[in-house]
Design an enzyme around this catalytic site. Structure first.
Site, PDB file in Angstrom:
ATOM      1  N   ASP A 134       0.818  -1.211   0.000  1.00 13.49           N
ATOM      2  CA  ASP A 134       0.000   0.000   0.000  1.00 13.49           C
ATOM      3  C   ASP A 134       0.856   1.267   0.000  1.00 13.49           C
ATOM      4  O   ASP A 134       0.683   2.140  -0.850  1.00 13.49           O
ATOM      5  CB  ASP A 134      -0.921  -0.019   1.222  1.00 13.49           C
ATOM      6  CG  ASP A 134      -1.689   1.276   1.403  1.00 13.49           C
ATOM      7  OD1 ASP A 134      -2.797   1.384   0.859  1.00 13.49           O
ATOM      8  OD2 ASP A 134      -1.178   2.176   2.089  1.00 13.49           O
ATOM      9  N   THR A 162      -5.031   2.986  -0.379  1.00 16.68           N
ATOM     10  CA  THR A 162      -4.769   2.425  -1.708  1.00 16.68           C
ATOM     11  C   THR A 162      -5.165   0.960  -1.757  1.00 16.68           C
ATOM     12  O   THR A 162      -5.786   0.490  -2.717  1.00 16.68           O
ATOM     13  CB  THR A 162      -3.291   2.606  -2.085  1.00 16.68           C
ATOM     14  OG1 THR A 162      -2.929   3.984  -1.953  1.00 16.68           O
ATOM     15  CG2 THR A 162      -3.035   2.163  -3.514  1.00 16.68           C
ATOM     16  N   ASP A 163      -4.812   0.215  -0.721  1.00 17.59           N
ATOM     17  CA  ASP A 163      -5.246  -1.177  -0.612  1.00 17.59           C
ATOM     18  C   ASP A 163      -6.770  -1.282  -0.661  1.00 17.59           C
ATOM     19  O   ASP A 163      -7.335  -2.065  -1.428  1.00 17.59           O
ATOM     20  CB  ASP A 163      -4.767  -1.758   0.713  1.00 17.59           C
ATOM     21  CG  ASP A 163      -3.491  -2.569   0.580  1.00 17.59           C
ATOM     22  OD1 ASP A 163      -3.067  -2.830  -0.551  1.00 17.59           O
ATOM     23  OD2 ASP A 163      -2.925  -2.932   1.615  1.00 17.59           O
ATOM     24  N   MET A 164      -7.426  -0.526   0.198  1.00 16.09           N
ATOM     25  CA  MET A 164      -8.873  -0.646   0.326  1.00 16.09           C
ATOM     26  C   MET A 164      -9.589  -0.237  -0.960  1.00 16.09           C
ATOM     27  O   MET A 164     -10.553  -0.886  -1.390  1.00 16.09           O
ATOM     28  CB  MET A 164      -9.368   0.203   1.489  1.00 16.09           C
ATOM     29  CG  MET A 164      -8.661  -0.042   2.811  1.00 16.09           C
ATOM     30  SD  MET A 164      -8.895  -1.699   3.459  1.00 16.09           S
ATOM     31  CE  MET A 164     -10.324  -1.442   4.489  1.00 16.09           C
TER      32      MET A 164
END
Length: 391
Positions: A134, A162-164
């Site tokens: 991320d 960013t991950d989510m």
């Protein structure tokens, strides 16, 4: 990282049956990602539960399977023959190396949807084989460049946005691919990455660069093209307010008792306020310091202005809106010392269909034998797979 699990968590909340495949001895890395204070949550001796893991893996079943064994790969393909969607976040090419890539999947399920978060950078391109997390994608795709105080160092957001967001993108793409299959009967591959997600999230900042060559900068909580739209210090904490048009700016000045500021030629419209943001900020900051946040909340109540305090976690989860919109759900959890854990609720409400949190996050391999039985393996076969380290 939670991008894949977050994607499948959303699908599970919406009613999908999600089977999580984990390594037989290690499991998902996030099972061990605990904060210092988490010893209070979990029973002594439990090393495979964490708050991080619990939220994004509710409503799922867990099965352990070693993909290094040929029989493990055979079992996986047998599972795929009963599935609609396969989600993975291996580095590009890894599934093909293992002999379980998309072509092999199609042989057992021709209309399978294979959804891949291909590492940090996607399945093609010069960086496709590079590892990515991320914060790395947030740095390289520009988010950290624009996040933080204007005179300070770059900062990452407090959660892995960013991950989510990658998980959010992928869940929508999966639903689109399933709808396409409904229409034409064909499966397909869906591929995204952290880097591409973060580039797309640059939005208006990217547009200013692409079309005007305007380099971005860090603004703290301020906005590059709307003034005022910021966080202001009060006598005891902070207060956030935005005025996105001239009418709202006049209302703001009236509420603050700064009518003369509303008439000042330097602040006559948003373009002028952007050019003179420092002078306007000084006037507003000085005014907000005169009262406590609770006092300002009383002043702004019923005004129609967008405003709010900066809440702590305690304040967030005692907030009347959090409670009324069912954003806290308690589930039974035998891994927890209290016998229950509280997890985040589902943020999207439907008028007819009702997403639900039906079960806690699974223990490692909790459903292995059950799932193998569902696809036709008998107890002797399951026992042999366990002896051989396949499950």
């Amino acid at each position: 990282m939670p991008k894949g699990p977050f994607c499948s968590q959303i699908l599970a909340d919406y009613g999908a049956e999600v089977l999580k495949i984990e390594h037989p001895s290690i499991g998902d890395d996030t099972r061990s990602w605990r904060t210092d204070g988490e010893y209070k949550i979990w029973k002594q001796g439990d090393t495979k539960s964490s708050a991080y893991f619990s939220n994004v893996n509710r409503n799922k079943r867990s099965m352990t399977l070693s993909l290094k064994h040929r029989e493990g790969r055979d079992v996986l393909l047998r599972l795929i023959s009963h599935a609609d969607v396969v989600i993975d976040n291996f580095v590009p090419g890894k599934l093909d190396e293992l002999g379980i890539g998309y072509e092999e999947m199609q042989k057992v399920k021709p209309d399978i949807i294979h959804a891949s978060i291909s590492g940090g950078y996607g399945s093609t391109g010069p960086y496709s084989k590079r590892a990515g997390y991320d914060v790395i994608a947030a740095a390289e795709a520009g988010l950290l460049h624009i996040t933080g105080e204007s005179d300070g160092r770059p900062m990452k957001p407090g959660v892995g946005l960013t991950d989510m967001c990658t998980g959010l993108y992928l869940h929508g793409a999966i639903l689109a691919a399933l709808r396409s299959r409904d229409l034409n009967g064909k499966g397909q591959q869906v591929d995204t990455s952290l880097f591409e997600t973060q580039v797309s999230l640059l939005a208006n900042v990217a547009m200013s660069w692409l079309n005007a060559g305007q380099e971005a900068r860090r603004w703290g909580t301020a906005h590059p093209s709307i003034v005022p739209y910021d966080c202001f210090q009060t006598a005891d904490s902070y207060f956030v307010v935005g005025a996105v048009n001239d009418r709202q700016f006049s209302s703001l000045c009236r509420l603050l008792g700064l009518e003369s500021v509303a008439r000042d030629e330097r602040f006559v419209d948003n373009g002028s306020r952007v050019k003179n943001r420092q002078a306007l900020g000084d006037a507003l900051n000085a005014k907000f310091l005169e009262k406590k946040t609770s006092d300002w909340l009383g002043v702004f109540e019923g005004s129609g202005m967008p405003y709010g305090p900066i809440n702590s976690m305690e304040q967030v989860f005692s907030h009347p809106q959090t409670v009324s919109r069912a954003m806290i759900v308690e589930v039974e959890d035998e891994s927890a010392q209290s016998g229950t854990t509280r997890i985040l609720g589902i943020p999207v409400k439907f008028s007819k269909d009702k997403p639900s949190i039906r079960s806690r996050a699974p223990q490692l391999g909790e459903h292995t034998e059950l799932v193998l039985g569902e696809i036709g393996l008998v107890q002797d076969e399951i026992a042999r797979l366990r002896r051989d380290g396949v499950i």
